[in-house]
Write an enzyme that holds these catalytic residues in place. Structure first.
Site, PDB file in Angstrom:
ATOM      1  N   LYS A  35      -8.609  -6.570   7.512  1.00 58.75           N
ATOM      2  CA  LYS A  35      -7.549  -6.327   7.674  1.00 58.75           C
ATOM      3  C   LYS A  35      -6.141  -5.369   7.626  1.00 58.75           C
ATOM      4  O   LYS A  35      -7.287  -4.386   7.092  1.00 58.75           O
ATOM      5  CB  LYS A  35      -7.044  -7.523   6.707  1.00 58.75           C
ATOM      6  CG  LYS A  35      -6.773  -7.184   5.354  1.00 58.75           C
ATOM      7  CD  LYS A  35      -6.629  -8.924   4.324  1.00 58.75           C
ATOM      8  CE  LYS A  35      -6.404  -8.478   2.359  1.00 58.75           C
ATOM      9  NZ  LYS A  35      -5.886  -8.889   2.038  1.00 58.75           N
ATOM     10  N   TYR A 260      17.729  16.422   0.765  1.00 59.15           N
ATOM     11  CA  TYR A 260      18.434  16.207   0.339  1.00 59.15           C
ATOM     12  C   TYR A 260      19.144  15.567  -0.343  1.00 59.15           C
ATOM     13  O   TYR A 260      18.374  15.681  -1.887  1.00 59.15           O
ATOM     14  CB  TYR A 260      18.005  14.374   0.944  1.00 59.15           C
ATOM     15  CG  TYR A 260      17.693  13.987   2.709  1.00 59.15           C
ATOM     16  CD1 TYR A 260      19.342  14.405   3.668  1.00 59.15           C
ATOM     17  CD2 TYR A 260      16.602  13.928   2.684  1.00 59.15           C
ATOM     18  CE1 TYR A 260      18.739  14.386   4.236  1.00 59.15           C
ATOM     19  CE2 TYR A 260      16.837  13.608   4.675  1.00 59.15           C
ATOM     20  CZ  TYR A 260      18.213  13.903   5.111  1.00 59.15           C
ATOM     21  OH  TYR A 260      17.784  14.008   6.867  1.00 59.15           O
TER      22      TYR A 260
HETATM   23  C1  LIG Z   1      -8.756 -13.245  -0.111  1.00 54.95           C
HETATM   24  C2  LIG Z   1      -8.596 -11.712   0.010  1.00 54.95           C
HETATM   25  N1  LIG Z   1     -10.287 -11.532   0.018  1.00 54.95           N
HETATM   26  C3  LIG Z   1     -10.683 -10.126  -0.503  1.00 54.95           C
HETATM   27  C4  LIG Z   1      -9.823  -8.900  -0.299  1.00 54.95           C
HETATM   28  C5  LIG Z   1     -10.399  -7.503  -0.685  1.00 54.95           C
HETATM   29  O1  LIG Z   1     -10.029  -7.739  -1.926  1.00 54.95           O
HETATM   30  P1  LIG Z   1     -10.234  -6.092  -2.338  1.00 54.95           P
HETATM   31  O2  LIG Z   1      -9.710  -4.986  -1.161  1.00 54.95           O
HETATM   32  O3  LIG Z   1      -9.712  -5.608  -3.596  1.00 54.95           O
HETATM   33  O4  LIG Z   1     -11.852  -5.547  -2.581  1.00 54.95           O
HETATM   34  C6  LIG Z   1      -8.340  -9.724  -0.441  1.00 54.95           C
HETATM   35  C7  LIG Z   1      -7.561  -8.793  -0.896  1.00 54.95           C
HETATM   36  O5  LIG Z   1      -6.132  -8.306  -0.715  1.00 54.95           O
HETATM   37  C8  LIG Z   1      -8.484 -11.180   0.142  1.00 54.95           C
HETATM   38  O6  LIG Z   1      -6.623 -11.079   0.464  1.00 54.95           O
END
Ligand SMILES: Cc1ncc(COP(=O)(O)O)c(C=O)c1O
Length: 410
Positions: A35, A260
């Site tokens: 994602k 800045y």
């Molecule tokens: C539902 C879910 N599963 C798996 C993961 C993977 O987590 P990580 O990157 O800590 O392994 C995430 C990450 O935010 C998540 O929201």
């Protein structure tokens, strides 16, 4: 025309990490969290590399992310990790995406639309065992899930929960117990259990009892460790390094105020270099008077405030620095290394934030088999058809990546 700021994405590292995780977990499946554009690495290229290396399925947060992967040729299962609007259901079915079920009403709608289309929807059920975000409430989850499993045009292919405090083993163990209790209850009600998954990166590194049929890591796929977590049994290789080069260099007298807010004043005659890298590129403002980068294999400090597009570093102690010299922001240069984890810790942020922050105008350069194999264009241009719709009738010049780079080359 190429701004010298780019993120190098080492697909060989991604592949090695998948192999290392597979060796570590044994005969379980890997559902790779890609994602948020694969945590800023570029989901399409990364998912192809992971798929070739043996990742079994992919996890995303938005329907659009899943569609992007399907359109780019990813054929393995893609699951949504969270709820999406009901308006997405047609797309979910069209692109064969596994929906996330967190309430019965959505499941019923999904099944109804699937039935109307003469197909069967695929889904993973999310159970909230303590995260408090989305999911079936754990106390009634088995009852709800049995009801959902009776829907005519819905196939439950997976069931999962998400750990809230993966750095705290006691909390994770409690969540795992609750989850397994639900699975037992479902089994004794005669339900054929779908693939169950719990383990994020931390649990994949250090909680073998949570592996079940499938692990669901994100961060470690990219070669990074969750804060405070190390595991000596698994060798991870960071996939992302961030590079730029010096765009301007000047000698200034002692007492010169920089940037800045004039938050830095030189205490000696100094050589100050400008980098074409700023907070829009993901070099967050907290690096002001706080960051370090590598120049000629040496660490040099950020001086003054990080601006939107530019940052100053003090290169006085590095002999012979010139415009055009390579700069490593995260990664290795010779023997020296600045890890993304170190920089995240310095800012009291998490590595996830720093990779996700790398901006759209930073080109991603992909390396495979040790060779540069592709490069993304800079920025996200408005698609020509959208532009034509907005300005229909007027004389418009449509900016495409091709004609912009042609102009630059001219
Ligand atoms: C539902 C879910 N599963 C798996 C993961 C993977 O987590 P990580 O990157 O800590 O392994 C995430 C990450 O935010 C998540 O929201």
């Amino acid at each position: 025309m190429a701004r010298p700021t780019y993120a190098q994405i080492d697909l060989d590292a991604v592949i090695r990490n998948i192999h290392a995780i597979k060796d570590h977990i044994g005969q379980r499946q890997i559902c790779a969290a890609v994602k948020a554009d694969a945590y800023g690495h570029g989901a399409v290229a990364v998912a192809h590399a992971m798929s070739a290396a043996g990742a079994d399925m992919f996890a995303v947060a938005m329907t659009e992310e899943a569609v992007q992967l399907r359109e780019a040729g990813i054929q393995k299962p893609i699951i949504l990790l969270t709820v999406v609007p009901e308006d997405d259901i047609e797309t979910i079915l069209e692109f064969d995406i596994c929906a996330c079920i967190a309430e019965e009403a959505f499941a019923a709608k999904l099944s109804e639309i699937a039935q109307r289309r003469g197909t069967t929807a695929r889904a993973h059920v999310n159970i909230d065992t303590g995260m408090g975000r989305v999911g079936l409430e754990h106390a009634s989850a088995d009852y709800e899930m049995l009801k959902i499993s009776r829907l005519r045009a819905l196939e439950i292919e997976g069931v999962f929960t998400h750990l809230a405090c993966s750095e705290d083993n006691d909390v994770s163990s409690e969540q795992l117990d609750i989850f397994q209790e639900i699975l037992l209850r479902l089994e004794s009600s005669g339900m054929k259990l779908p693939a169950a998954h719990v383990s994020n990166s931390t649990a994949t590194l250090q909680m073998p009892e949570a592996y079940l049929q499938c692990v669901r890591p994100g961060l470690i796929l990219y070669g990074l460790h969750p804060p405070g977590v190390r595991c000596s049994d698994i060798d991870l290789v960071p996939a992302l390094s961030l590079h730029t080069s010096i765009s301007f260099c000047k000698r200034v007298t002692a007492g010169t105020k920089l940037g800045y807010g004039h938050t830095f004043t030189t205490s000696r005659e100094s050589i100050i270099a400008t980098l074409p890298l700023g907070y829009h590129d993901g070099y967050v403002r907290q690096f002001s008077n706080n960051g370090e980068v590598l120049v000629k294999g040496r660490r040099v400090p950020v001086v003054g405030r990080v601006c939107m597009d530019q940052t100053l570093v003090d290169v006085t102690d590095v002999p012979g620095v010139q415009v055009g010299d390579d700069v490593v922001v995260y990664g290795r240069q010779g023997e020296a290394c600045i890890s993304l984890e170190e920089m995240a810790q310095r800012l009291d942020r998490i590595p996830y934030e720093l990779t996700c922050a790398v901006g759209a105008r930073v080109r991603r350069r992909y390396v495979l088999n040790g060779k540069l194999v592709g490069e993304t264009p800079v920025g996200s241009l408005i698609p020509p058809d959208v532009l034509c719709n907005i300005f229909s009738g007027s004389q418009i010049h449509v900016p495409t990546h091709e004609n912009i780079s042609k102009r630059g080359a001219a």
